[in-house]
Design a protein around this motif. Structure first.
Motif, mmCIF file in Angstrom:
data_model
loop_
_atom_site.group_PDB
_atom_site.id
_atom_site.type_symbol
_atom_site.label_atom_id
_atom_site.label_comp_id
_atom_site.label_asym_id
_atom_site.label_seq_id
_atom_site.Cartn_x
_atom_site.Cartn_y
_atom_site.Cartn_z
ATOM 1 N N ASP A 1 28.844 37.626 45.517
ATOM 2 C CA ASP A 1 30.039 38.294 44.990
ATOM 3 C C ASP A 1 31.258 37.370 44.893
ATOM 4 O O ASP A 1 32.337 37.804 44.480
ATOM 5 N N ILE A 2 31.106 36.100 45.294
ATOM 6 C CA ILE A 2 32.208 35.141 45.159
ATOM 7 C C ILE A 2 32.255 34.662 43.707
ATOM 8 O O ILE A 2 31.255 34.170 43.178
ATOM 9 N N VAL A 3 33.392 34.828 43.064
ATOM 10 C CA VAL A 3 33.510 34.473 41.644
ATOM 11 C C VAL A 3 34.683 33.509 41.438
ATOM 12 O O VAL A 3 35.633 33.484 42.230
ATOM 13 N N PRO A 4 34.644 32.717 40.358
ATOM 14 C CA PRO A 4 35.732 31.768 40.103
ATOM 15 C C PRO A 4 37.063 32.435 39.754
ATOM 16 O O PRO A 4 38.130 31.946 40.114
ATOM 17 N N TYR A 5 36.992 33.548 39.011
ATOM 18 C CA TYR A 5 38.214 34.187 38.511
ATOM 19 C C TYR A 5 38.268 35.639 39.007
ATOM 20 O O TYR A 5 37.656 36.530 38.408
ATOM 21 N N GLY A 6 38.998 35.853 40.096
ATOM 22 C CA GLY A 6 39.027 37.152 40.748
ATOM 23 C C GLY A 6 39.520 38.292 39.883
ATOM 24 O O GLY A 6 39.118 39.441 40.072
ATOM 25 N N GLN A 7 40.376 38.001 38.912
ATOM 26 C CA GLN A 7 40.962 39.056 38.074
ATOM 27 C C GLN A 7 40.123 39.360 36.841
ATOM 28 O O GLN A 7 40.439 40.264 36.073
#
Length: 247
Positions: A8-14
């Motif tokens: 669930d870790i992603v580069p672009y949180g928004q």
């Protein structure tokens, strides 16, 4: 299949894009500086890490190799130089990275042996029991579903074939661990922003490393998926690990 924290870790949180789409977008944006930043941020040690990982296949002498999350083709090229297989196929979800890789391969005259294709590690478009060996360097953290990716790589391996994974891990020596955390939290994102104008990519690097199920945990997951003869070996005081498993 089990979900893990790093899934669930992603580069672009928004962003509303799913992880693999965000990862592809991120690598497209840094492809032009990716090789340089790898060498710069690791002081060139990453080359030795890759060589040590590939050497895990020396006794197997594979003829047909799949390099998953191949990026700009560094491991594919190095595998040819070290092992001389008959065919190496690299797959990646970032067309920007693949384009740089194809240029490198063309320049080296290796296009008859190495082919880079757009491909998803979690839906590998090859038949069961196709490859003698599968490699993946610094890519499994980016899988949207770790178990699905590991299962797909197992599926396309021939019986007796071997998977070799090279992935970042967290050092456990107290003094070095503090230095490492400072470097990953402050230095790497700062350098990434300066050279590639993309600080998020190197913040994501640190966050995904922190959340990844490393060492014994990773080996346990490989066992659950169905690999045999699994092992892990820390490198450079635990900055990264080589994981191996057979079919």
């Amino acid at each position: 299949m089990t979900k893990y924290a790093h899934d669930d870790i992603v580069p672009y949180g928004q962003s509303d894009l799913e992880k693999k789409q965000q990862v592809a977008k991120m690598f497209d944006s840094i492809a032009f500086k990716y090789d340089f930043l790898n060498r710069f941020l690791s002081a060139g040690i990453d080359v030795q890490w890759r060589k040590k990982a590939i050497h895990q296949l020396k006794n197997l002498q594979p003829k047909n190799v799949l390099d998953v999350a191949t990026g700009t083709g560094d491991v594919a090229i190095m595998t040819w130089h070290l092992l001389k297989p008959e065919k190496i196929t690299g797959i990646d979800i970032s067309e920007g990275m693949l384009e740089h890789g194809r240029k490198k391969i063309e320049k080296l005259g290796l296009h008859p042996v190495i082919e880079l294709q757009t491909g998803d590690s979690e839906t590998i478009h090859f038949a069961d029991n196709t490859f003698d060996a599968v490699t993946v360097a610094f890519g499994v953290r980016n899988f949207q579903n770790l178990e699905k990716g590991l299962s797909e790589m197992l599926r396309v391996l021939k019986p007796g074939g071997k998977l070799v994974i090279l992935e970042f891990s967290r050092p456990r020596y107290p003094g070095f661990k503090s230095f490492y955390n400072l470097y990953m939290n402050i230095v790497a994102p700062g350098v990434g922003k300066f050279f590639s104008k993309n600080k998020e990519a190197y913040q994501y690097l640190n966050e995904s490393v922190q959340a990844f199920p490393e060492r014994e945990n990773m080996v346990n997951i490989m066992n659950q998926v169905g690999y045999t003869n699994t092992s892990f070996k820390p490198l450079s005081l635990g900055i990264c690990c080589i994981y191996c498993g057979s079919k």
